[in-house]
Design an enzyme around this catalytic site. Structure first.
Site, PDB file in Angstrom:
ATOM      1  CE1 TYR A 289    -121.390 -34.759 -41.378  1.00 35.41           C
ATOM      2  CE2 TYR A 289    -122.925 -32.953 -41.319  1.00 35.41           C
ATOM      3  CZ  TYR A 289    -121.728 -33.484 -41.718  1.00 35.41           C
ATOM      4  OH  TYR A 289    -120.864 -32.740 -42.460  1.00 35.41           O
TER       5      TYR A 289
ATOM      6  CD  GLU B 241    -127.404 -27.347 -41.872  1.00 34.78           C
ATOM      7  OE1 GLU B 241    -126.846 -27.293 -42.979  1.00 34.78           O
ATOM      8  OE2 GLU B 241    -126.812 -27.665 -40.822  1.00 34.78           O
TER       9      GLU B 241
END
Lengths: 296, 250
Positions: free
Chosen positions: B172, B179
């Site tokens: 995660y 990102e």
């Protein structure tokens, strides 16, 4: 005459708080005013209504209730005042081009376009009307709103009115494509819708005043109320109409977007109200739709 | 973002099986097929990455070798959000209102990154940060879709369950980092070209600055990522915490 014992426990800690009713509890600790208290028979169940009578509840000789703090509450009048004062004032900040909003050379200037002043007048009178209604017309039933919801609503109202006002009062604002014709037609519809909305609020208000028997609203001599032939919630219909006409008047996409959001929310409310009317009154007119005649 | 947090209720159902409103046979078949296809798709992407790496001998520019399947399968995940809306036909045994929001948000953020950032701004496609989030997504999705497949067939190996609720701890943050770095890398090009931006004056009195929008998106990770991350951690405690009570292989 023997009164059942009522013990009240905290829903989370199961600690005994031990008072008879909300008002008694409030007298002991004014921090927990009645609107903030939720009493339940089951810690995870629904709250008891304020008008429930102890004798009619499924309890034995010792009634155990669970207490939950609903958090700070505000009465409906305060809620609406908070929600409407914001848009009223923030729009004016943009209209008068208070410094730091637009480029420095535009500070305290005014737009050359008459439609911008007209839009300000419409927007301002819309919210003044709402404030007047909140103070003098609407009669609110029981109930309050939790502080968190109010904050969220205020952010919505204040935020959007600032966003709209920014574009309409912008130095680079472009007036509507069809000029005065477009503005005047839109203004006419806007005024009609505002009057309509106000009439409906008065009609709904008078409904409340008349004793115990519950009746659903019906058209009166006032032509604006004739929309009741077609919809359950003409106040929402008129409100949407007012915002649509404001969008056309200003030819501003953010206004149209705001109108769309308002329309969606009001449709949800209207459908709920429509369903409630249908459930409660067996003779409810079948021609009526919720918010848009013949369609929705 | 790395893992899919909202979609964990199936495991919760495995742990404490109460009255399950299970989907019908046809719906189950459809879901199984969907999940198998998605697992296969992400495996294709994984294999593509490995093969490209071996062929080139470096990490750079691997995006181009898996660009098409990535777009296809990541966009295909939109179907998942639709399924969440009807309780009978879901990936979960039990529907929780928040999971529609979480899953929907999850998918939209992934699709946004795939199309509105990586695809739209050609210059970032060769960045290493792209590889970072693609890898995170690939590993996560392979585990997640196989988890759903096995759950639906009521034959969930403990290993898969464990992997689903443990790998995210690393994947995660890895995905989020990739990102954010990618969006950050795209910023100067967006500002220079005015990509997807509208300026005043115009007929509809509207403006949109994609550059500012991307910055806001980056800031939104600050409140959102911890919420999603800690939600998964809580789910992990619930699901894996009961490992002593139940047998390892269902």
């Amino acid at each position: 005459m023997c009164f059942p014992q009522v013990e009240v426990l905290d829903a989370k800690t199961r600690e005994q708080l031990c008072f008879l009713d909300k008002v008694c509890y409030h007298r002991t600790d004014p921090h927990w005013y009645p609107a903030r208290q939720a009493l339940k028979l089951d810690p995870r169940g629904k709250s008891l209504r304020d008008d429930e009578i102890l004798q009619n509840l499924p309890v034995g000789t010792t009634a155990t209730m669970y207490f939950r703090d609903l958090g700070p509450q505000l009465g409906w009048t305060m809620v609406f005042l908070a929600e409407y004062i914001g848009p009223l004032l923030t729009y004016l900040l943009f209209y008068f081009r208070v410094p730091y909003i637009y480029s420095h050379r535009y500070a305290f200037t005014s737009s050359p376009h008459p439609v911008v002043t007209l839009a300000c007048a419409c927007h301002t009178s819309h919210y003044i009307k709402r404030l007047v209604e909140t103070i003098f017309v609407h009669r609110f039933s029981h109930g309050t709103m939790p502080l968190r919801t109010i904050v969220r609503n205020c952010v919505y109202y204040w935020g959007f009115s600032a966003w709209l006002a920014y574009y309409i009062n912008h130095p680079l604002y472009t007036p509507p494509s069809y000029g005065e014709l477009q503005v005047n037609y839109a203004l006419a519809i806007f005024v009609i819708c505002e009057l309509g909305n106000f009439s409906i609020h008065l009609t709904l208000n008078n409904l409340r005043g008349e004793g115990e028997s519950r009746r659903f609203p019906v058209p009166t001599k006032n032509p604006f109320t004739w929309l009741f032939f077609f919809v359950s919630c003409p106040n929402y219909t008129y409100e949407v109409g007012a915002w649509v006409s404001f969008s056309i008047m200003t030819q501003c996409l953010p206004v149209a977007f705001y109108t769309l959001l308002g329309f969606i929310q009001m449709t949800i409310w209207a459908k709920g109200k429509h369903k409630a009317y249908n459930r409660e009154f067996k003779d409810y007119p079948s021609l009526r739709m919720a918010i848009i005649p013949l369609i929705l | 973002m790395g893992a899919a947090p909202g979609t964990s209720k199936a495991a919760h159902g495995d742990v404490a099986p109460k009255k399950k409103k299970g989907p019908g046979a046809l719906a189950t078949a459809y879901l199984v097929i969907y999940n198998v296809v998605m697992t296969a798709g992400w495996l294709v992407i994984a294999v593509g990455l490995v093969r490209a790496y071996l062929a080139r001998g470096s990490y750079h520019g691997l995006y181009y070798s898996i660009e098409k399947p990535l777009k296809f399968f990541q966009t295909g995940a939109i179907l998942e959000v639709r399924k969440h809306k009807c309780p009978k036909h879901t990936n979960e045994s039990r529907i929780v209102p928040s999971s529609v929001v979480l899953t929907g948000f999850q998918v939209m953020s992934r699709v946004f990154l795939t199309w509105a950032v990586t695809h739209s701004v050609r210059e970032v496609q060769s960045e290493d940060s792209v590889l970072l989030f693609v890898t995170a997504w690939t590993v996560t999705e392979i585990i997640r879709y196989s988890f759903y497949t096995f759950s639906l067939l009521n034959h969930l190996p403990y290993l898969i369950k464990w992997a689903r609720y443990t790998f995210f701890i690393v994947l995660y943050p890895m995905g989020v980092t990739g990102e954010l770095l990618t969006i950050y890398a795209a910023l100067p090009y967006v500002q220079k070209t005015g990509l997807y931006s509208v300026t005043l004056p115009n007929k509809y009195n509207f403006s949109f600055d994609y550059y500012t929008f991307l910055i806001l998106i980056m800031f939104s990770y600050i409140p959102l990522f911890p919420q999603l991350y800690f939600h998964m951690i809580r789910q992990r405690k619930k699901v894996l915490g009961h490992a002593e009570d139940y047998s390892k292989v269902e």
